[in-house]
Scaffold this motif. Structure first.
Motif, PDB file in Angstrom:
ATOM      1  N   GLU A 225     -27.079  50.243  96.214  1.00  0.00           N
ATOM      2  CA  GLU A 225     -26.571  49.964  94.867  1.00  0.00           C
ATOM      3  C   GLU A 225     -25.153  49.418  94.978  1.00  0.00           C
ATOM      4  O   GLU A 225     -24.762  48.501  94.286  1.00  0.00           O
ATOM      5  CB  GLU A 225     -26.596  51.231  94.008  1.00  0.00           C
ATOM      6  N   GLY A 226     -24.386  50.008  95.913  1.00  0.00           N
ATOM      7  CA  GLY A 226     -23.092  49.450  96.260  1.00  0.00           C
ATOM      8  C   GLY A 226     -23.239  48.567  97.479  1.00  0.00           C
ATOM      9  O   GLY A 226     -24.300  47.993  97.731  1.00  0.00           O
ATOM     10  N   CYS A 267     -11.879  46.001  93.525  1.00  0.00           N
ATOM     11  CA  CYS A 267     -12.591  46.363  94.746  1.00  0.00           C
ATOM     12  C   CYS A 267     -13.739  45.377  95.007  1.00  0.00           C
ATOM     13  O   CYS A 267     -14.375  44.862  94.086  1.00  0.00           O
ATOM     14  CB  CYS A 267     -13.168  47.774  94.643  1.00  0.00           C
ATOM     15  N   PHE A 268     -13.995  45.128  96.263  1.00  0.00           N
ATOM     16  CA  PHE A 268     -15.044  44.196  96.692  1.00  0.00           C
ATOM     17  C   PHE A 268     -16.388  44.520  96.039  1.00  0.00           C
ATOM     18  O   PHE A 268     -17.110  43.621  95.596  1.00  0.00           O
ATOM     19  CB  PHE A 268     -15.140  44.273  98.221  1.00  0.00           C
ATOM     20  N   ALA A 276     -22.925  45.197  90.708  1.00  0.00           N
ATOM     21  CA  ALA A 276     -22.232  44.045  90.131  1.00  0.00           C
ATOM     22  C   ALA A 276     -23.235  43.015  89.626  1.00  0.00           C
ATOM     23  O   ALA A 276     -23.021  42.379  88.582  1.00  0.00           O
ATOM     24  CB  ALA A 276     -21.303  43.419  91.178  1.00  0.00           C
ATOM     25  N   LEU A 277     -24.335  42.844  90.348  1.00  0.00           N
ATOM     26  CA  LEU A 277     -25.375  41.924  89.898  1.00  0.00           C
ATOM     27  C   LEU A 277     -25.990  42.401  88.590  1.00  0.00           C
ATOM     28  O   LEU A 277     -26.219  41.591  87.666  1.00  0.00           O
ATOM     29  CB  LEU A 277     -26.455  41.790  90.977  1.00  0.00           C
ATOM     30  N   ALA A 278     -26.251  43.703  88.477  1.00  0.00           N
ATOM     31  CA  ALA A 278     -26.813  44.242  87.231  1.00  0.00           C
ATOM     32  C   ALA A 278     -25.878  43.982  86.062  1.00  0.00           C
ATOM     33  O   ALA A 278     -26.319  43.640  84.952  1.00  0.00           O
ATOM     34  CB  ALA A 278     -27.083  45.741  87.385  1.00  0.00           C
ATOM     35  N   GLU A 279     -24.569  44.131  86.287  1.00  0.00           N
ATOM     36  CA  GLU A 279     -23.598  43.834  85.233  1.00  0.00           C
ATOM     37  C   GLU A 279     -23.640  42.356  84.844  1.00  0.00           C
ATOM     38  O   GLU A 279     -23.598  42.013  83.662  1.00  0.00           O
ATOM     39  CB  GLU A 279     -22.194  44.207  85.703  1.00  0.00           C
ATOM     40  N   ALA A 280     -23.735  41.483  85.859  1.00  0.00           N
ATOM     41  CA  ALA A 280     -23.781  40.042  85.576  1.00  0.00           C
ATOM     42  C   ALA A 280     -25.040  39.664  84.805  1.00  0.00           C
ATOM     43  O   ALA A 280     -25.019  38.764  83.958  1.00  0.00           O
ATOM     44  CB  ALA A 280     -23.703  39.257  86.877  1.00  0.00           C
ATOM     45  N   TRP A 304     -24.232  34.571  89.716  1.00  0.00           N
ATOM     46  CA  TRP A 304     -23.725  35.695  90.497  1.00  0.00           C
ATOM     47  C   TRP A 304     -23.725  35.360  91.984  1.00  0.00           C
ATOM     48  O   TRP A 304     -22.773  35.691  92.705  1.00  0.00           O
ATOM     49  CB  TRP A 304     -24.566  36.946  90.255  1.00  0.00           C
ATOM     50  N   ILE A 305     -24.769  34.711  92.472  1.00  0.00           N
ATOM     51  CA  ILE A 305     -24.831  34.336  93.883  1.00  0.00           C
ATOM     52  C   ILE A 305     -23.635  33.466  94.251  1.00  0.00           C
ATOM     53  O   ILE A 305     -22.988  33.672  95.289  1.00  0.00           O
ATOM     54  CB  ILE A 305     -26.157  33.609  94.191  1.00  0.00           C
TER      55      ILE A 305
END
Length: 403
Positions: A225-226, A267-268, A276-280, A304-305
């Motif tokens: 997930e991270g 943070c990275f 981060a992808l789910a947020e995007a 996102w990619i």
């Protein structure tokens, strides 16, 4: 005899004749059969530098336990052909569990390291007590189907381990697992347990089954997930003092950037991770969702990619400059085409890795699949049982590989 102490390649050992070293000698014999396939008594005695009677006794013991097979005599020149012995795939097995914020992945390996079961479950609760009950039920069901003895259980979790209370609200880490140890799980489950963080387990899996099988130095960026980093140095996992080496998710790469639950900004992991992808995307990532979006060439995913690729470039250079890996492998819970697109989107910048003599790409796709961390979990007890020099945490050691 040259001995290389590396994961998955050329790993061997010389036997010790004193009786007190019997367990070591067994592992030496098993490791040679694992690496080289069927062998006779004479070959094993020469390779281990043990006496012929000592090797014969070990083989008799392993045959009685069902760990090896007597393949009979193979014609080889004049005289009586020698008996040959090999590992029995059904002689034993190991279980691996990856426990993450999106559920549990289960893998069963046979004695040759072949996956015989791989599945994912989505329990309502991932609290330690609820997971423990589920694991007890899983183990009982799996043992009914799996052949041979159970060598042990590997459990992997997202890192970092044993950090401060600022991590409590992090959606990429499990809550309530801070005080769970390998020893407490072993006592509850009734079998030896090894624990590791998911990125290290993924690196181990790639070393044993995937893209790092022929490498001595590799770095594996793992998407759970991270996001985390597993590092192989001369074939050994680099863990650090508390098992948190490679915690790249909380390196600040965007000063004053997006707020992170760890208390920092930029943070990275806030830019390059499944979370981060789910947020995007503005959606929860259900199983198969990313694959469907890729097939549709969803503009949110493609955006996102592109963004994640830009953030990966300086991180890749940092990893190369600090660790000098032969290659950086990207693996985990993203479909292979998405990882390939992500690699293609990274505008690589100069580093010590950018030299004309390179034989490997600086970034490459992992080969052990979406279950890579669970495979690594199951491999922990397997290779502890089969190799003469331990490179994994002992069952009663602290989480994250502290001995």
């Amino acid at each position: 005899m040259a001995v290389k102490d590396e994961i998955g390649r050329g790993r061997g050992g010389i036997g010790k004749n004193p009786a007190r070293s019997r367990d070591h000698n067994r592992r030496v014999v098993l490791d040679l059969l694992r690496q080289n396939g069927p062998q006779g008594r004479k070959e094993l005695a020469e390779a281990t530098q043990l006496s012929s009677p000592a090797v014969a006794n070990i083989l008799d013991e392993l045959l009685a336990e069902g760990l090896i097979l007597d393949l009979g005599r193979r014609r080889a020149g004049r005289g009586q052909p020698p008996l040959h012995f090999a590992l029995n795939p059904e002689g034993a097995h190991t279980f691996g569990f990856e426990i993450g914020v999106n559920g549990i992945v289960t893998v069963v390996l046979d004695l040759l390291g072949n996956p015989v079961t791989q599945r994912r479950s989505d329990p309502e609760s991932l609290a330690p007590e609820d997971c423990l009950r589920l694991l007890q039920s899983e183990i009982a069901a799996l043992r009914a189907d799996a052949a041979g003895q159970l060598l042990g259980i590997g459990v992997v979790l997202p890192g970092p381990f044993s950090t401060d209370a600022q991590r409590a609200a992090d959606p990429t880490t499990l809550q309530g697992w801070e005080d769970v140890s390998a020893q407490s799980l072993s006592e509850a489950l009734g079998h030896p347990v090894w624990m590791e963080n998911d990125a290290n387990a993924a690196a181990l899996s790639e070393a044993l089954f995937g893209a790092a099988a022929q490498l001595h130095h590799a770095a594996v960026i793992y998407f759970g997930e991270g996001v985390g980093l597993g590092v192989l140095n001369e074939g050994r996992l680099l863990r650090g003092a508390r098992g948190n080496a490679g915690e790249i998710g909380h390196i600040v790469t965007v000063p004053n950037g997006r707020p992170c639950p760890c208390g920092q900004r930029g943070c990275f992991e806030r830019y390059v991770s499944r979370h981060a992808l789910a947020e995007a995307l503005g959606m929860t990532l259900r199983p198969g969702a990313i694959g469907r979006l890729w097939q549709e060439q969803d503009p949110r995913l493609l955006g996102w990619i592109a963004e994640a690729g830009r953030h990966l470039a300086p991180m890749a250079a940092m990893i190369e400059n600090m660790l000098d890996p032969e290659s950086i492998i990207i693996a985990g819970q993203l479909p292979a085409p998405v990882i390939e697109a992500l690699i293609a989107a990274v505008p690589l910048v100069p580093s010590v890795a950018a030299h004309p003599a390179r034989a490997l790409p600086r970034l490459c796709l992992g080969q052990s699949g979406a279950f890579t961390a669970a495979l690594g979990a199951a491999a922990l007890p397997l290779y502890e049982a089969l190799t003469p020099q331990s490179w994994v945490a002992q069952p009663d050691s602290a989480r994250g590989g502290e001995a």
